[in-house]
Write a protein that holds these residues in place. Structure first.
Motif, short mmCIF file in Angstrom:
data_model
loop_
_atom_site.label_atom_id
_atom_site.label_comp_id
_atom_site.label_asym_id
_atom_site.label_seq_id
_atom_site.Cartn_x
_atom_site.Cartn_y
_atom_site.Cartn_z
N CYS A 131 13.93 3.06 -30.09
CA CYS A 131 13.47 2.03 -31.02
C CYS A 131 13.87 2.38 -32.46
O CYS A 131 14.29 1.51 -33.22
N ALA A 132 13.75 3.65 -32.81
CA ALA A 132 14.14 4.06 -34.16
C ALA A 132 15.63 3.85 -34.37
O ALA A 132 16.06 3.41 -35.45
N ILE B 139 17.41 1.59 -32.94
CA ILE B 139 17.59 0.14 -33.09
C ILE B 139 17.19 -0.29 -34.51
O ILE B 139 17.88 -1.08 -35.16
N GLY B 140 16.08 0.26 -35.00
CA GLY B 140 15.64 -0.06 -36.36
C GLY B 140 16.68 0.36 -37.39
O GLY B 140 16.98 -0.39 -38.34
N ALA B 141 17.24 1.55 -37.19
CA ALA B 141 18.27 2.05 -38.12
C ALA B 141 19.49 1.14 -38.09
O ALA B 141 20.09 0.83 -39.11
N ALA C 292 22.79 1.22 -40.20
CA ALA C 292 23.30 2.54 -39.84
C ALA C 292 23.99 2.46 -38.48
O ALA C 292 23.88 1.46 -37.77
N LEU D 65 22.46 -6.13 -31.48
CA LEU D 65 22.73 -5.15 -32.54
C LEU D 65 23.58 -4.04 -31.94
O LEU D 65 23.47 -3.73 -30.76
N ALA E 164 13.64 -1.20 -24.38
CA ALA E 164 14.19 -1.28 -25.73
C ALA E 164 15.69 -1.54 -25.70
O ALA E 164 16.23 -2.22 -26.58
N ALA F 29 10.25 5.66 -28.54
CA ALA F 29 10.34 5.65 -30.00
C ALA F 29 11.73 6.07 -30.45
O ALA F 29 12.24 5.57 -31.47
N PHE G 52 19.52 -2.02 -37.27
CA PHE G 52 19.14 -3.27 -37.97
C PHE G 52 19.36 -3.10 -39.47
O PHE G 52 19.78 -4.02 -40.17
N LEU H 11 16.04 -5.03 -25.51
CA LEU H 11 15.82 -5.66 -26.82
C LEU H 11 17.13 -5.69 -27.59
O LEU H 11 17.49 -6.71 -28.20
N PHE I 160 22.71 7.77 -37.38
CA PHE I 160 21.28 7.98 -37.12
C PHE I 160 21.10 8.22 -35.63
O PHE I 160 21.40 7.37 -34.81
#
Lengths: 338, 621
Positions: free
Chosen positions: B306-307, B309-311, B316, B342, B333, B303, B313, B336, B269
């Motif tokens: 952040c995306a 990082i979200g992926a 991915a 992560l 971020a 963003a 989590f 973070l 990702f």
């Protein structure tokens, strides 16, 4: 599996962490409503992820016994988007506030909505900065006297619903912390929506902005000043339901169903209509001249962003075949050195 | 010597001369297609087996006013019959499509170098645009060069007399006339470019055929007129046996990440926002959707990270790529990711700063930002790529560290590496490392911050796994349980653990290798894109009988375990950097070792000769 899911209870969603909002905060009511609705949804507990930014509202994930991610100020939509794209199977909810979503995270908020990512976003709107101890917010009314605006704020507020509709949101709703049955029904509808579901929740901050929504929550306002949006039903409100909403030019006006005209002039609410124009007009209604609409402003279904992303990858695999490492490295113009 | 090429003054057949090394620079207006021309010459040379190295140099403006100095776009390629490490200091041949291109580049041409000038553009109007008083072809300023005047546009039109293309489209073919001439001069075949044109314009064959006609016309013209009098050959290089392809730095990054995705079993990702010179990484990965790659062009840099990082989590392989200004935006971020531990890979394709700086110019000036540019105690591993092909291995190594240690890893590249290219010996698939990560599934004894004893990595517990529900976030975590903690001793402990986790990676990376004697008078130390120039300079110094060693750092945090000892083994340490001495500052502070910093901040890489001169100076002193 389904029986296990059905067996989930509210307490399954309560974490072991002590809830640390101020006594009397509206956030407790929202937490309770969410913890009541989650077990009803038929979704395994481990599939829930609650993502938040920064602010009082953003402590939300700690109090739910699900997967949770307390990110950074305003950025929950970014993290949630990446998560949902990577894992469309997850049930992703965002908890945010008016400072988090409307101010520092305004950009991410509108882009989340325009993309129609399949996540739910709850906006705890208390029209004040609570965690930083009482500065005016982007939803505070002009003239707001706070620590940072001792002689009154000067900037015009955002109307979160108008903003969301302008950004192309496919699901837009409003409820109120203390209207528990209503809030739960809106949350259920949000949960069922396939794209981005945006719910503004009027939330009372009894420390820094008490009674900000008394023109909705007061006993008299509840009956006189609150307009319940119900799909397929005429827009009527007030005691004895004798006031209605009708079109006047391109605007809305209130009329008396007995003295002015009959019910046939009243707008019949259609939350599924493709055009967001009327929903926008309704989002602009504010007391005292107008009632406060609550309920579903818009609920239209279009393909979600994650579905498009997945389909595109699948289509590429269909056309080109699933890529292999060999194709990747050796597929271009190569030459051999002996 | 100045010659005008016409068929009438055809000379005797040119003599053939073998060169071991040649540098050609194509320079013209932004709209003249110089990057494309240079790439064609490069690819053909690659297929002929030359070692090569390229350096594109283009303006930030998409189309600066035509004919001006600001609009000049150049592409330099060096070809050789032996192993080379950089695109060469100065060209042997300069193709100048207009007076501005000539003016901007002539200063670097070697004495007696060849100039091919497109005389159709050498007129009063163009001189004015280029800020020239006189015609440089006539005023004697090109004394000492071999100048060949060729009316490229006129000859292109003539070649296309029968074409149905409109005049403007015909004129656009003139770069292929120049390419045909240079192909002839360097005895290159046309087939590769002919095939490429037919593929590229498969849907518009009339354009392909026109360009092919002009290409051949340029080649034939030289063949008939024999105007160059000499013709060059550069033999293929004795490269290590294997399968090769020519690769750009940013493309090597992309391939490295896809390969890491495959070898880790995790979907890739990329969250990114367009920025020069990192965008090509996004473009390249976007082409690889059939490898299960998701590319997300976010609304902004924040963003984007952040995306990712979200992926991550969600399980991915989350990566993000940008350049300095974008990295500044991502800093919060990235922190973070440091806090929630992560895996994440952040590529910084550096450019000249501060602020917007010079987006298309190279610099290594984000090192201190990378190491220290976040709030709080925020250690993260940093590794750097030293050449275009090295980006592949660097990307895979970054992913290995991120996944094994549950940590964000910063990868440093720069504009010079990103858009430069060189032949790459393709790795054998079975040699690629196994990157499969440990994913936590067992709820028994699970705690989100209970660490692995060796790596200190916390468990990666993916949403959707029953019994592993937990919360992470940017607030300080209780060691073990991961609950929010404001406890003083816990914060001290967690700070130490985050640092220790990164420090332990030193035991998991190779020691720094020395090229040359392991001790002595002078060590030339480098990192990142200076490798080619340093290698060339050190080789040249040795050829002059000087004793000098070199070492090149890939790992900038943690440093290889033997670095301190190595620094002590030499009387002096020379450290060339494309910044004001950032690594020197770090090393001096860390090891209390005097470093001879050699800074350069001109938006350009070091030349071999600059470093050679400094080596000689230090050894004489």
């Amino acid at each position: 599996m389904s029986t296990e899911v059905a067996a989930l209870k509210k307490k399954d969603f309560q974490s072991d962490q002590e809830v640390r909002w101020c006594p009397g905060c509206g956030d407790y009511a929202i937490l309770s409503a969410v913890q009541s609705v989650f077990p009803e949804l038929g979704i395994p507990k481990e599939k829930f992820v609650v993502v938040s930014g920064i602010g009082c509202s953003s402590r939300f994930p700690y109090y739910l016994d699900t997967f949770g991610f307390h990110t950074i100020h305003g950025r929950a939509p970014g993290v949630a988007t990446g998560l949902k794209l990577a894992r469309p199977d997850l049930e992703v909810w965002i908890a945010s506030g008016d400072g988090d979503a409307m101010s520092i995270g305004g950009n991410h908020f509108i882009h989340l909505l325009r993309r129609n990512v399949g996540v739910k976003i709850l906006l705890f709107n208390n029209r004040i900065y609570g965690l930083t101890k009482g500065q005016y917010s982007p939803t505070s009314e002009v003239g707001k006297r706070t620590k940072s605006t001792p002689v009154g704020s000067l900037d015009n507020p955002f109307n979160p619903l108008s903003l969301a509709l302008g950004a192309g949101a496919t699901f837009v709703a409003r409820s109120v912390d203390v209207f528990q049955p209503h809030l739960k029904s809106v949350l259920r509808r949000a949960a069922a929506h396939p794209g981005t579901a945006f719910v503004e929740i009027y939330q009372n901050c009894n420390i820094f902005n008490d009674k900000a929504f008394s023109n909705v929550t007061d006993k008299q306002a509840r009956t006189e000043q609150t307009l319940h949006l119900e799909h397929g039903k005429p827009l009527v409100f007030g005691k004895e339901r004798r006031r209605g909403i009708r079109l006047k030019g391109v605007d809305l006006e209130v009329f008396d169903l007995v003295d002015d005209a009959g019910i046939e002039e009243c707008l019949v609410w259609d939350e599924k209509v493709a055009s967001p124009t009327l929903a926008f007009a309704l989002s602009r209604l504010v007391p005292p001249a107008m009632p406060t609409p609550i309920g579903i402003f818009r609920a239209v279904e279009t393909e979600t962003y994650e579905s498009r992303v997945v389909s595109q990858i699948e289509a590429e695999i269909d056309t080109k075949g699933a890529g292999t490492l060999e194709d990747l490295l050796y597929g271009g113009d190569t030459w051999v050195v002996d | 010597m100045t010659s005008t090429i016409t068929e009438e003054n055809a000379g005797p057949p040119a003599s053939l001369e073998k060169l071991d090394d040649a540098v050609i620079r194509f320079a013209g207006d932004s709209g003249d297609g110089m990057q494309l021309t240079g790439n064609q010459f490069t690819n053909t040379s690659a297929l002929m087996g030359n070692d090569l190295s390229t350096l594109p140099d283009f303006p930030a403006e998409i189309r600066a006013p035509a004919g001006t100095l600001a609009g000049v776009s150049a592409f330099q390629v060096r070809i050789a019959d032996h192993d080379i490490h950089n695109p060469g200091d100065s060209p042997d041949v300069l193709v100048a499509m207009n007076p501005a291109a000539l003016k901007k580049n002539i200063g670097e041409l070697k004495p007696n170098g060849v100039v091919i000038a497109n005389t159709d553009e050498f007129n009063a109007r163009s001189f004015k645009k280029a800020g020239l008083e006189n015609d440089p072809l006539e005023d004697g300023s090109l004394e000492g060069f071999r100048v060949f005047k060729a009316p490229l546009a006129t000859m292109t039109q003539r070649a296309l007399e029968d074409s149905e293309l409109d005049r403007k489209s015909q004129d656009r073919c003139k770069n292929f006339f120049a390419l045909g001439m240079v192909y002839w001069l360097f005895s290159r075949p046309l087939e590769n470019t002919v095939e490429w044109l037919r593929r590229k314009f498969a849907r518009r064959p009339e354009i392909a055929e026109a360009n092919i006609k002009v290409l051949k016309a340029g080649w034939n013209f030289c063949d008939i007129t024999q105007i160059f009098q000499v013709r060059y050959e550069v033999d293929s290089a004795q490269l290590e046996p294997g399968i090769y392809r020519n690769i750009l730095g940013n493309h090597a990054f992309a391939l490295g990440f896809v390969a890491a995705s495959r070898r880790s079993g995790l979907p890739l990702f990329l969250g990114a926002y367009p920025i020069t010179p990192a965008s090509d990484l996004l473009h390249e990965l976007a082409r690889h959707k059939s490898f299960g790659v998701t590319t997300f062009q976010a609304e902004d840099e924040i963003a984007a990270v952040c995306a990712a990082i979200g992926a991550s989590f969600g399980g991915a392989l989350g990566i993000t790529a940008s350049s300095g200004p974008g990295i500044s935006l991502k800093s919060e971020a990235i922190n973070l990711a440091v806090m929630v531990e992560l895996p994440l890979v952040i590529c910084n394709v550096q450019r000249a700063g501060p602020s917007t700086g010079m987006p298309t110019k190279t610099e290594q000036s984000d090192l201190l930002q990378t190491l220290f540019g976040r709030n709080g105690e925020s250690p993260l591993p940093v590794i750097s790529a030293s050449s275009p092909k090295d980006c592949f291995e660097t990307a895979m190594e970054a992913c290995r560290i991120a996944l094994k240690y549950m940590v964000p890893v910063m990868v440093l590249s720069d504009g010079y590496i990103a858009s430069g290219s060189e032949p790459w010996r393709l790795p054998k698939l079975e040699d690629l490392p196994d990157l499969r990560p440990e994913i936590r599934r067992d709820p028994v004894g699970f705690a989100p911050y209970r660490r692995d004893e060796t790596t200190l990595a916390r468990p990666w517990a993916l949403p959707g796994t029953p019994g592993l529900e937990h919360r992470i976030g940017g607030l300080e975590k209780d060691d073990g349980s991961g609950n929010v903690s404001y406890d003083a001793q816990n914060h001290a402990q967690m700070t130490r653990l985050r640092e220790e986790k990164v420090a332990r990676i030193a035991a998991d990376i190779p020691p720094l290798e020395v090229d040359g004697e392991p001790s002595g008078k002078l060590l030339v130390l480098g990192w990142g894109s200076t490798q080619g120039a340093i290698k060339g300079a050190v080789n040249a110094a040795r050829a002059k009988g000087l004793s000098v060693s070199a070492a090149h750092l890939r790992y900038l945090n943690p440093f290889p375990a033997n670095l301190s000892e190595l620094l002590e083994s030499f009387d002096r340490v020379l450290l060339p950097e494309i910044n004001t001495g950032q690594l020197a500052l770090v090393l001096q502070g860390r090891y209390l070792r005097r470093i001879d910093s050699y800074p350069k901040v001109e938006g350009r890489p070091f030349s071999r000769d600059e470093i050679l001169a400094r080596i000689e100076q230090l050894l004489e002193a």
